[in-house]
Scaffold this motif. Structure first.
Motif, PDB file in Angstrom:
ATOM      1  N   ARG A 137       0.809  -1.276  -0.101  1.00  0.00           N
ATOM      2  CA  ARG A 137      -0.083  -0.104   0.058  1.00  0.00           C
ATOM      3  C   ARG A 137       0.961   1.005  -0.111  1.00  0.00           C
ATOM      4  O   ARG A 137       0.527   2.118  -0.733  1.00  0.00           O
ATOM      5  N   LYS A 138       1.791   1.117   0.686  1.00  0.00           N
ATOM      6  CA  LYS A 138       2.814   2.515   0.947  1.00  0.00           C
ATOM      7  C   LYS A 138       3.414   2.557  -0.622  1.00  0.00           C
ATOM      8  O   LYS A 138       3.706   3.480  -0.858  1.00  0.00           O
ATOM      9  N   LEU A 139       3.976   1.551  -1.227  1.00  0.00           N
ATOM     10  CA  LEU A 139       4.662   1.534  -2.410  1.00  0.00           C
ATOM     11  C   LEU A 139       3.736   1.948  -3.584  1.00  0.00           C
ATOM     12  O   LEU A 139       3.897   2.708  -4.357  1.00  0.00           O
ATOM     13  N   ALA A 140       2.431   1.702  -3.454  1.00  0.00           N
ATOM     14  CA  ALA A 140       1.305   2.101  -4.400  1.00  0.00           C
ATOM     15  C   ALA A 140       1.205   3.449  -4.401  1.00  0.00           C
ATOM     16  O   ALA A 140       1.112   4.087  -5.492  1.00  0.00           O
ATOM     17  N   SER A 141       1.190   3.885  -3.341  1.00  0.00           N
ATOM     18  CA  SER A 141       1.044   5.404  -2.772  1.00  0.00           C
ATOM     19  C   SER A 141       1.990   6.201  -3.402  1.00  0.00           C
ATOM     20  O   SER A 141       1.967   7.222  -4.227  1.00  0.00           O
ATOM     21  N   ALA A 142       3.175   5.891  -2.952  1.00  0.00           N
ATOM     22  CA  ALA A 142       4.480   6.454  -3.653  1.00  0.00           C
ATOM     23  C   ALA A 142       4.770   6.353  -5.054  1.00  0.00           C
ATOM     24  O   ALA A 142       4.945   7.390  -5.863  1.00  0.00           O
ATOM     25  N   ALA A 143       4.154   5.290  -5.623  1.00  0.00           N
ATOM     26  CA  ALA A 143       4.291   5.201  -7.177  1.00  0.00           C
ATOM     27  C   ALA A 143       3.545   6.088  -8.027  1.00  0.00           C
ATOM     28  O   ALA A 143       3.680   6.491  -8.857  1.00  0.00           O
ATOM     29  N   ALA A 144       2.029   6.218  -7.188  1.00  0.00           N
ATOM     30  CA  ALA A 144       1.092   6.850  -7.997  1.00  0.00           C
ATOM     31  C   ALA A 144       1.623   8.364  -7.852  1.00  0.00           C
ATOM     32  O   ALA A 144       1.333   8.995  -8.866  1.00  0.00           O
ATOM     33  N   LYS A 145       2.157   8.669  -6.982  1.00  0.00           N
ATOM     34  CA  LYS A 145       2.350  10.116  -6.900  1.00  0.00           C
ATOM     35  C   LYS A 145       3.637  10.558  -7.782  1.00  0.00           C
ATOM     36  O   LYS A 145       3.695  11.431  -8.452  1.00  0.00           O
ATOM     37  N   THR A 146       4.597   9.599  -7.908  1.00  0.00           N
ATOM     38  CA  THR A 146       5.583   9.513  -8.664  1.00  0.00           C
ATOM     39  C   THR A 146       5.006   9.734 -10.070  1.00  0.00           C
ATOM     40  O   THR A 146       5.820  10.441 -10.893  1.00  0.00           O
ATOM     41  N   ILE A 147       4.340   8.838 -10.393  1.00  0.00           N
ATOM     42  CA  ILE A 147       3.724   8.845 -11.949  1.00  0.00           C
ATOM     43  C   ILE A 147       3.293  10.148 -12.085  1.00  0.00           C
ATOM     44  O   ILE A 147       3.441  10.711 -13.522  1.00  0.00           O
ATOM     45  N   TYR A 148       2.549  10.924 -11.405  1.00  0.00           N
ATOM     46  CA  TYR A 148       2.020  12.276 -11.761  1.00  0.00           C
ATOM     47  C   TYR A 148       2.789  13.607 -11.201  1.00  0.00           C
ATOM     48  O   TYR A 148       2.122  14.410 -11.467  1.00  0.00           O
ATOM     49  N   THR A 149       3.844  13.323 -10.978  1.00  0.00           N
ATOM     50  CA  THR A 149       4.867  14.441 -10.524  1.00  0.00           C
ATOM     51  C   THR A 149       5.897  14.756 -11.513  1.00  0.00           C
ATOM     52  O   THR A 149       6.807  13.690 -11.871  1.00  0.00           O
ATOM     53  N   TRP A 150       6.078  15.698 -11.855  1.00  0.00           N
ATOM     54  CA  TRP A 150       7.148  16.186 -12.642  1.00  0.00           C
ATOM     55  C   TRP A 150       7.348  17.810 -12.791  1.00  0.00           C
ATOM     56  O   TRP A 150       6.571  18.345 -12.324  1.00  0.00           O
ATOM     57  N   ASP A 151       8.637  18.345 -13.059  1.00  0.00           N
ATOM     58  CA  ASP A 151       8.879  19.856 -13.076  1.00  0.00           C
ATOM     59  C   ASP A 151       9.731  19.999 -14.150  1.00  0.00           C
ATOM     60  O   ASP A 151      11.056  19.763 -14.152  1.00  0.00           O
ATOM     61  N   THR A 152       9.158  20.964 -15.174  1.00  0.00           N
ATOM     62  CA  THR A 152      10.239  21.137 -16.268  1.00  0.00           C
ATOM     63  C   THR A 152      11.342  21.961 -15.869  1.00  0.00           C
ATOM     64  O   THR A 152      12.084  22.551 -16.551  1.00  0.00           O
ATOM     65  N   ARG A 153      11.203  22.882 -14.610  1.00  0.00           N
ATOM     66  CA  ARG A 153      12.018  24.001 -14.358  1.00  0.00           C
ATOM     67  C   ARG A 153      13.285  23.071 -13.577  1.00  0.00           C
ATOM     68  O   ARG A 153      14.355  23.779 -13.776  1.00  0.00           O
ATOM     69  N   THR A 154      13.093  21.701 -13.295  1.00  0.00           N
ATOM     70  CA  THR A 154      14.311  21.111 -12.505  1.00  0.00           C
ATOM     71  C   THR A 154      14.834  19.850 -13.406  1.00  0.00           C
ATOM     72  O   THR A 154      15.821  19.413 -13.303  1.00  0.00           O
ATOM     73  N   SER A 155      14.022  19.350 -14.328  1.00  0.00           N
ATOM     74  CA  SER A 155      14.159  18.057 -15.083  1.00  0.00           C
ATOM     75  C   SER A 155      13.739  17.919 -16.526  1.00  0.00           C
ATOM     76  O   SER A 155      12.721  18.690 -16.797  1.00  0.00           O
ATOM     77  N   SER A 156      14.757  17.350 -17.369  1.00  0.00           N
ATOM     78  CA  SER A 156      14.270  16.990 -18.763  1.00  0.00           C
ATOM     79  C   SER A 156      13.264  16.093 -18.724  1.00  0.00           C
ATOM     80  O   SER A 156      12.976  15.219 -17.737  1.00  0.00           O
ATOM     81  N   TYR A 157      12.569  15.903 -19.896  1.00  0.00           N
ATOM     82  CA  TYR A 157      11.745  14.769 -20.172  1.00  0.00           C
ATOM     83  C   TYR A 157      12.358  13.290 -19.942  1.00  0.00           C
ATOM     84  O   TYR A 157      11.976  12.574 -19.419  1.00  0.00           O
ATOM     85  N   SER A 158      13.693  13.270 -20.296  1.00  0.00           N
ATOM     86  CA  SER A 158      14.468  12.054 -20.255  1.00  0.00           C
ATOM     87  C   SER A 158      14.687  11.779 -18.758  1.00  0.00           C
ATOM     88  O   SER A 158      14.735  10.552 -18.238  1.00  0.00           O
ATOM     89  N   ASP A 159      14.844  12.786 -17.805  1.00  0.00           N
ATOM     90  CA  ASP A 159      15.066  12.460 -16.421  1.00  0.00           C
ATOM     91  C   ASP A 159      13.761  11.920 -16.069  1.00  0.00           C
ATOM     92  O   ASP A 159      14.020  11.098 -15.232  1.00  0.00           O
ATOM     93  N   VAL A 160      12.718  12.487 -16.176  1.00  0.00           N
ATOM     94  CA  VAL A 160      11.243  12.163 -15.661  1.00  0.00           C
ATOM     95  C   VAL A 160      11.310  10.559 -15.858  1.00  0.00           C
ATOM     96  O   VAL A 160      10.900   9.896 -15.127  1.00  0.00           O
ATOM     97  N   TYR A 161      11.361  10.575 -17.479  1.00  0.00           N
ATOM     98  CA  TYR A 161      10.926   9.112 -17.757  1.00  0.00           C
ATOM     99  C   TYR A 161      12.213   7.900 -17.140  1.00  0.00           C
ATOM    100  O   TYR A 161      11.500   7.167 -16.783  1.00  0.00           O
TER     101      TYR A 161
END
Length: 160
Positions: A11-35
């Motif tokens: 359950r903890k892993l699912a919550s963390a994964a879901a947040k990670t899947i929907y979190t990104w920031d163009t100011r600090t990371s490239s698309y390649s970094d996020v992927y």
């Protein structure tokens, strides 16, 4: 984006994964970094039933791909997500109808409150994501923790 937590608490892993899947920031990371960071969470099963092509398809179902990410860089776009609810395994009707094919495979559907922001706008919405984890005692799981083996973000694939 953070590293996948080493835990047997699916359950903890699912919550963390879901947040990670929907979190990104163009100011600090490239698309390649996020992927690549998300790719590090995805554990390919030995039988190849969860190929990386599914990762790409489902990540793009969150509304982001290399082209849209590039266009959002100039707008200083970023996205964050917070868990609103979490339902796992037999709490989900589809899992009750079709149980996991092996012990240690878990399915959770996470409802997220997502905030998309640019330099000129804010958009808040709810998004579901279904996360599959492989945990001990599964033969294909690490002995001491669970790993993400898939997620669904496309509306027609969400597990309810």
């Amino acid at each position: 984006m953070s590293a996948s937590p080493r835990t047997t608490d699916y359950r903890k892993l699912a919550s963390a994964a879901a947040k990670t899947i929907y979190t990104w920031d163009t100011r600090t990371s490239s698309y390649s970094d996020v992927y690549s960071q998300l790719r590090n969470w995805w554990n390919v099963l030995p039988d190849g039933s969860n190929p990386l092509t599914v990762l790409v398809q489902e990540f793009e179902a969150t509304g982001i791909n290399a082209g849209t990410y590039a266009s959002l860089v100039g707008q200083q776009a970023h996205r964050t997500a917070a868990v609103q609810s979490l339902r796992c395994d037999f709490e989900l009707a589809k899992v009750r109808e079709r149980p996991a094919p092996w012990a240690g495979l878990h399915v959770c559907t996470v409802s997220l409150r997502v905030l998309d922001q640019t330099s000129s706008s804010r958009n808040i919405y709810t998004a579901p994501v279904s996360v599959m984890m492989n945990c001990p005692p599964a033969d294909t799981a690490p002995q001491d923790h669970c790993v993400m083996v898939g997620f669904y973000a496309a509306a027609n694939r969400i597990v309810y």
